[in-house]
Design a protein around this motif. Structure first.
Motif, mmCIF file in Angstrom:
data_model
loop_
_atom_site.group_PDB
_atom_site.id
_atom_site.type_symbol
_atom_site.label_atom_id
_atom_site.label_comp_id
_atom_site.label_asym_id
_atom_site.label_seq_id
_atom_site.Cartn_x
_atom_site.Cartn_y
_atom_site.Cartn_z
ATOM 1 N N SER A 1 -8.807 9.848 7.357
ATOM 2 C CA SER A 1 -9.952 9.581 6.474
ATOM 3 C C SER A 1 -11.184 9.167 7.290
ATOM 4 O O SER A 1 -11.100 8.301 8.160
ATOM 5 N N TYR B 1 -10.310 -0.204 -6.613
ATOM 6 C CA TYR B 1 -11.248 0.915 -6.411
ATOM 7 C C TYR B 1 -10.945 1.989 -7.437
ATOM 8 O O TYR B 1 -9.825 2.496 -7.516
ATOM 9 N N GLU C 1 -13.632 4.561 -8.386
ATOM 10 C CA GLU C 1 -14.981 5.133 -8.416
ATOM 11 C C GLU C 1 -14.954 6.632 -8.691
ATOM 12 O O GLU C 1 -15.945 7.196 -9.135
ATOM 13 N N ARG C 2 -13.838 7.265 -8.380
ATOM 14 C CA ARG C 2 -13.700 8.708 -8.581
ATOM 15 C C ARG C 2 -14.827 9.491 -7.905
ATOM 16 O O ARG C 2 -15.362 10.432 -8.468
ATOM 17 N N VAL C 3 -15.199 9.054 -6.733
ATOM 18 C CA VAL C 3 -16.179 9.825 -5.963
ATOM 19 C C VAL C 3 -15.399 10.689 -4.973
ATOM 20 O O VAL C 3 -14.213 10.448 -4.740
ATOM 21 N N ILE D 1 -12.850 -2.937 -1.352
ATOM 22 C CA ILE D 1 -11.864 -2.091 -2.040
ATOM 23 C C ILE D 1 -10.544 -2.842 -2.180
ATOM 24 O O ILE D 1 -9.923 -2.843 -3.239
ATOM 25 N N ALA E 1 -6.084 4.815 -9.903
ATOM 26 C CA ALA E 1 -6.972 3.691 -9.625
ATOM 27 C C ALA E 1 -6.262 2.732 -8.688
ATOM 28 O O ALA E 1 -5.076 2.445 -8.876
ATOM 29 N N MET E 2 -6.974 2.270 -7.673
ATOM 30 C CA MET E 2 -6.380 1.273 -6.770
ATOM 31 C C MET E 2 -6.525 -0.103 -7.416
ATOM 32 O O MET E 2 -7.607 -0.472 -7.865
ATOM 33 N N LEU F 1 -4.994 7.993 3.957
ATOM 34 C CA LEU F 1 -5.700 7.066 4.846
ATOM 35 C C LEU F 1 -5.711 7.662 6.253
ATOM 36 O O LEU F 1 -6.595 7.397 7.057
ATOM 37 N N MET G 1 -4.039 12.314 -6.572
ATOM 38 C CA MET G 1 -3.798 10.964 -7.114
ATOM 39 C C MET G 1 -4.334 9.878 -6.202
ATOM 40 O O MET G 1 -5.208 9.109 -6.575
ATOM 41 N N CYS H 1 0.804 -1.223 0.000
ATOM 42 C CA CYS H 1 0.000 0.000 0.000
ATOM 43 C C CYS H 1 0.840 1.277 0.000
ATOM 44 O O CYS H 1 0.396 2.311 -0.491
ATOM 45 N N HIS I 1 -0.232 5.135 -0.967
ATOM 46 C CA HIS I 1 -0.783 5.892 0.172
ATOM 47 C C HIS I 1 0.301 6.525 1.052
ATOM 48 O O HIS I 1 -0.022 7.253 1.983
ATOM 49 N N LEU J 1 -13.857 11.837 -1.704
ATOM 50 C CA LEU J 1 -13.492 11.241 -0.415
ATOM 51 C C LEU J 1 -13.101 12.397 0.489
ATOM 52 O O LEU J 1 -12.119 13.094 0.199
ATOM 53 N N VAL K 1 -3.977 -5.628 7.935
ATOM 54 C CA VAL K 1 -3.645 -4.347 7.297
ATOM 55 C C VAL K 1 -4.731 -3.307 7.611
ATOM 56 O O VAL K 1 -4.424 -2.136 7.828
HETATM 57 C C1 HEC Z 1 -1.863 1.733 -7.138
HETATM 58 C C2 HEC Z 1 -2.048 2.643 -5.996
HETATM 59 C C3 HEC Z 1 -2.708 2.076 -4.765
HETATM 60 C C4 HEC Z 1 -2.316 1.006 -3.984
HETATM 61 C C5 HEC Z 1 -1.132 0.087 -4.189
HETATM 62 C C6 HEC Z 1 -3.258 0.952 -2.898
HETATM 63 N N1 HEC Z 1 -4.198 1.941 -3.016
HETATM 64 FE FE1 HEC Z 1 -5.756 2.298 -1.793
HETATM 65 N N2 HEC Z 1 -6.481 3.708 -3.059
HETATM 66 C C7 HEC Z 1 -5.817 4.168 -4.176
HETATM 67 C C8 HEC Z 1 -6.653 5.134 -4.864
HETATM 68 C C9 HEC Z 1 -6.282 5.875 -6.135
HETATM 69 C C10 HEC Z 1 -7.856 5.237 -4.143
HETATM 70 C C11 HEC Z 1 -9.084 6.112 -4.485
HETATM 71 C C12 HEC Z 1 -9.704 5.660 -5.814
HETATM 72 C C13 HEC Z 1 -10.835 6.533 -6.267
HETATM 73 O O1 HEC Z 1 -11.076 7.586 -5.680
HETATM 74 O O2 HEC Z 1 -11.517 6.154 -7.233
HETATM 75 C C14 HEC Z 1 -7.690 4.339 -2.987
HETATM 76 C C15 HEC Z 1 -8.624 4.186 -1.965
HETATM 77 C C16 HEC Z 1 -8.416 3.457 -0.821
HETATM 78 C C17 HEC Z 1 -9.315 3.412 0.309
HETATM 79 C C18 HEC Z 1 -10.603 4.223 0.487
HETATM 80 C C19 HEC Z 1 -10.245 5.507 1.211
HETATM 81 C C20 HEC Z 1 -11.455 6.319 1.657
HETATM 82 O O3 HEC Z 1 -11.217 7.397 2.263
HETATM 83 O O4 HEC Z 1 -12.586 5.923 1.416
HETATM 84 C C21 HEC Z 1 -8.755 2.562 1.225
HETATM 85 C C22 HEC Z 1 -9.327 2.176 2.573
HETATM 86 C C23 HEC Z 1 -7.525 2.075 0.667
HETATM 87 N N3 HEC Z 1 -7.340 2.646 -0.569
HETATM 88 C C24 HEC Z 1 -6.675 1.199 1.315
HETATM 89 C C25 HEC Z 1 -5.576 0.600 0.717
HETATM 90 C C26 HEC Z 1 -4.811 -0.457 1.318
HETATM 91 C C27 HEC Z 1 -5.052 -1.031 2.704
HETATM 92 C C28 HEC Z 1 -3.854 -0.812 0.417
HETATM 93 C C29 HEC Z 1 -2.844 -1.918 0.554
HETATM 94 C C30 HEC Z 1 -3.350 -3.242 0.909
HETATM 95 C C31 HEC Z 1 -4.014 0.052 -0.731
HETATM 96 N N4 HEC Z 1 -5.052 0.894 -0.515
HETATM 97 C C32 HEC Z 1 -3.194 0.021 -1.877
HETATM 98 C C33 HEC Z 1 -4.574 3.748 -4.624
HETATM 99 C C34 HEC Z 1 -3.888 2.649 -4.141
#
Ligand code: HEC
Length: 141
Positions: A61, A80, A82-84, A75, A94-95, A58, A54, A40, A44, A86, A109
């Motif tokens: 949040s 994820y 969704e481009r909403v 997620i 994009a996650m 966290l 981008m 992550c 993040h 936050l 985690v």
């Molecule tokens: C490739 C980059 C990337 C990685 C790697 C990644 N994320 Fe994300 N994460 C994002 C993005 C970008 C968004 C928001 C997407 C959107 O708004 O559409 C997001 C959204 C989230 C959210 C929602 C946050 C909210 O405020 O609602 C959580 C929770 C989250 N990630 C946790 C994690 C965790 C835990 C990991 C590791 C296991 C992880 N992410 C790995 C890019 C990443």
């Protein structure tokens, strides 16, 4: 006499239970940190602050500290994009989905991100992750 021994035993058991409960929490957070660092952190960031426009932070949040564990499990498993808004901001990266992360790794985690930086939310148990997964499956149909 017997009573005293019994009480001593009960208190002893209770102490051992409390110590092991604390240890389990600590161990989960150590595992969670490792998973965060490998899976992550790149997006993040180590301070949980994300990257403006981008990747969302966290740290601080509302969702991460909130009650909807099932949403976060989804997620992580499905990715994820969704481009909403936050907490009022939009993020255009994009996650990626992580279908290979085991249920206990997800619990660890999530426990880590909910209890790091300024976050002080509850730990997430394996049972909660399992429940979330079946809830997410039902909602998909
Ligand atoms: C490739 C980059 C990337 C990685 C790697 C990644 N994320 Fe994300 N994460 C994002 C993005 C970008 C968004 C928001 C997407 C959107 O708004 O559409 C997001 C959204 C989230 C959210 C929602 C946050 C909210 O405020 O609602 C959580 C929770 C989250 N990630 C946790 C994690 C965790 C835990 C990991 C590791 C296991 C992880 N992410 C790995 C890019 C990443």
């Amino acid at each position: 006499m017997g009573n005293k021994v019994e009480r001593f035993f009960k208190i002893g058991c209770f102490c051992i239970m409390m110590i092991s409960a604390l240890n389990v929490g600590a161990q989960n957070l150590i595992n969670g940190k490792k998973i965060f660092e490998t899976r992550c952190l790149a997006c993040h960031q180590s301070d949980g602050g994300g990257v403006p426009n981008m990747n969302p932070p966290l740290d601080g949040s509302t969702n991460v500290n909130g009650k909807d564990i099932a949403r976060m499990v989804k997620i992580i498993q499905n990715g994820y994009d969704e481009r909403v808004a936050l907490d009022g901001m939009y993020y255009n990266n994009a996650m990626i989905a992580m279908p290979d992360l085991k249920e206990d790794a997800i619990a660890d985690v999530l426990s880590y991100i909910r209890n790091s930086w300024s976050n002080k939310a509850g730990l997430v148990t394996l049972a909660e992750v399992k429940k979330s997964i079946s809830k997410n499956k039902v909602n998909k149909k």
